[in-house]
Design a protein around this motif. Structure first.
Motif, PDB file in Angstrom:
ATOM      1  N   PRO A   1      61.187  -4.181  13.806  1.00  0.00           N
ATOM      2  CA  PRO A   1      61.914  -3.655  12.648  1.00  0.00           C
ATOM      3  C   PRO A   1      63.092  -4.506  12.182  1.00  0.00           C
ATOM      4  O   PRO A   1      63.776  -4.114  11.231  1.00  0.00           O
ATOM      5  CB  PRO A   1      62.374  -2.280  13.124  1.00  0.00           C
ATOM      6  CG  PRO A   1      62.451  -2.374  14.600  1.00  0.00           C
ATOM      7  CD  PRO A   1      61.393  -3.364  15.004  1.00  0.00           C
ATOM      8  N   ALA A   2      63.326  -5.662  12.791  1.00  0.00           N
ATOM      9  CA  ALA A   2      64.410  -6.528  12.324  1.00  0.00           C
ATOM     10  C   ALA A   2      64.158  -6.882  10.861  1.00  0.00           C
ATOM     11  O   ALA A   2      63.067  -7.293  10.490  1.00  0.00           O
ATOM     12  CB  ALA A   2      64.490  -7.783  13.177  1.00  0.00           C
ATOM     13  N   GLY A   3      65.146  -6.698  10.028  1.00  0.00           N
ATOM     14  CA  GLY A   3      65.019  -6.988   8.599  1.00  0.00           C
ATOM     15  C   GLY A   3      64.427  -5.859   7.788  1.00  0.00           C
ATOM     16  O   GLY A   3      64.320  -5.967   6.561  1.00  0.00           O
TER      17      GLY A   3
ATOM     18  N   GLY B   1      65.021  13.868  18.905  1.00  0.00           N
ATOM     19  CA  GLY B   1      66.421  13.659  19.276  1.00  0.00           C
ATOM     20  C   GLY B   1      66.959  12.408  18.618  1.00  0.00           C
ATOM     21  O   GLY B   1      67.748  12.480  17.698  1.00  0.00           O
ATOM     22  N   THR B   2      66.505  11.254  19.063  1.00  0.00           N
ATOM     23  CA  THR B   2      66.930   9.984  18.476  1.00  0.00           C
ATOM     24  C   THR B   2      65.794   9.422  17.638  1.00  0.00           C
ATOM     25  O   THR B   2      64.694   9.241  18.128  1.00  0.00           O
ATOM     26  CB  THR B   2      67.327   8.970  19.563  1.00  0.00           C
ATOM     27  OG1 THR B   2      68.388   9.515  20.341  1.00  0.00           O
ATOM     28  CG2 THR B   2      67.778   7.656  18.946  1.00  0.00           C
ATOM     29  N   ILE B   3      66.099   9.182  16.384  1.00  0.00           N
ATOM     30  CA  ILE B   3      65.175   8.505  15.468  1.00  0.00           C
ATOM     31  C   ILE B   3      65.490   7.021  15.591  1.00  0.00           C
ATOM     32  O   ILE B   3      66.652   6.630  15.604  1.00  0.00           O
ATOM     33  CB  ILE B   3      65.404   8.965  14.009  1.00  0.00           C
ATOM     34  CG1 ILE B   3      65.244  10.477  13.872  1.00  0.00           C
ATOM     35  CG2 ILE B   3      64.526   8.188  13.050  1.00  0.00           C
ATOM     36  CD1 ILE B   3      63.848  10.984  14.030  1.00  0.00           C
ATOM     37  N   ARG B   4      64.473   6.188  15.657  1.00  0.00           N
ATOM     38  CA  ARG B   4      64.670   4.743  15.804  1.00  0.00           C
ATOM     39  C   ARG B   4      64.292   4.029  14.504  1.00  0.00           C
ATOM     40  O   ARG B   4      63.368   4.441  13.806  1.00  0.00           O
ATOM     41  CB  ARG B   4      63.795   4.192  16.927  1.00  0.00           C
ATOM     42  CG  ARG B   4      63.990   4.897  18.237  1.00  0.00           C
ATOM     43  CD  ARG B   4      64.778   4.059  19.196  1.00  0.00           C
ATOM     44  NE  ARG B   4      64.992   4.808  20.419  1.00  0.00           N
ATOM     45  CZ  ARG B   4      66.186   5.081  20.896  1.00  0.00           C
ATOM     46  NH1 ARG B   4      67.248   4.668  20.271  1.00  0.00           N
ATOM     47  NH2 ARG B   4      66.330   5.766  22.004  1.00  0.00           N
ATOM     48  N   SER B   5      65.005   2.969  14.231  1.00  0.00           N
ATOM     49  CA  SER B   5      64.661   2.134  13.088  1.00  0.00           C
ATOM     50  C   SER B   5      63.214   1.675  13.252  1.00  0.00           C
ATOM     51  O   SER B   5      62.837   1.164  14.303  1.00  0.00           O
ATOM     52  CB  SER B   5      65.589   0.925  13.035  1.00  0.00           C
ATOM     53  OG  SER B   5      65.198   0.060  11.995  1.00  0.00           O
TER      54      SER B   5
END
Length: 182
Positions: free
Chosen positions: A163-165, A126-130
């Protein structure tokens, strides 16, 4: 809802039932409040990294067992990945180290064909996350760097811990990514 106090006028005698109800109401409210507070405290204590737990003091990377971790290096940036508990993730980890050129697709993911197929257990998240590391079909490795909704099915391989950056490191074109166990 009208309480007994609103119905009875000052100085009117109460029946036995009304008196018992009036006495039980504050006790019942207190019991509900205590139960609610206990339930909230139990939820907080059960959370990983909750204050007062030994795991709270350790960084996320140090808490993961070695066999469930891997690294992804893009240029000079290194990202820790926690592997999913799947057969596909274990077989992918067995292929490491792996250096692969990954072109961009849809300005939200990098993808590449693996040299051999991996076992699949595809689901529609459903929702793909970074930071999601997934397998599309049996051979297409995908690193997602944007969060969005998707109707497609993937086999979960892992997730970038922080996953920041990630989007900036991966850029907009093709990029060489190094996957390793250490």
């Amino acid at each position: 809802m009208t309480t007994i106090r609103h119905v009875l006028r000052e100085g009117q005698p109460r029946s036995g039932i009304e008196t018992r109800r009036a006495r039980r109401l504050p006790a019942l409210r207190g019991l509900v409040l205590v139960c609610g507070l206990l339930a909230l405290g139990a939820c907080d204590a059960a959370q990983p990294g909750a204050p007062g737990t030994p795991a709270a003091a350790a960084p996320a990377a140090a808490r993961q067992p070695e066999e469930s971790r891997m690294w992804m290096t893009v240029g000079t940036r290194r990202f820790a990945i926690t592997l999913a508990d799947t057969e596909a993730a274990r077989e992918f980890a067995a292929m490491l180290p792996l250096s692969i050129d990954m072109p961009d697709l849809n300005s939200n993911e990098k993808h590449a064909e693996l040299r051999k197929p991996l076992p699949t257990n595809a689901i529609r998240p459903g929702t793909i996350r970074s930071g999601d590391l997934m397998l599309y079909g049996a051979r297409t490795l995908v690193v997602f760097y944007q969060t969005f909704n998707s109707p497609y099915a993937y086999t979960r391989l892992g997730h970038v811990d922080e996953p920041a950056g990630l989007a900036q490191a991966l850029g907009s074109g093709s990029v060489r990514i190094e996957f390793s166990k250490d």
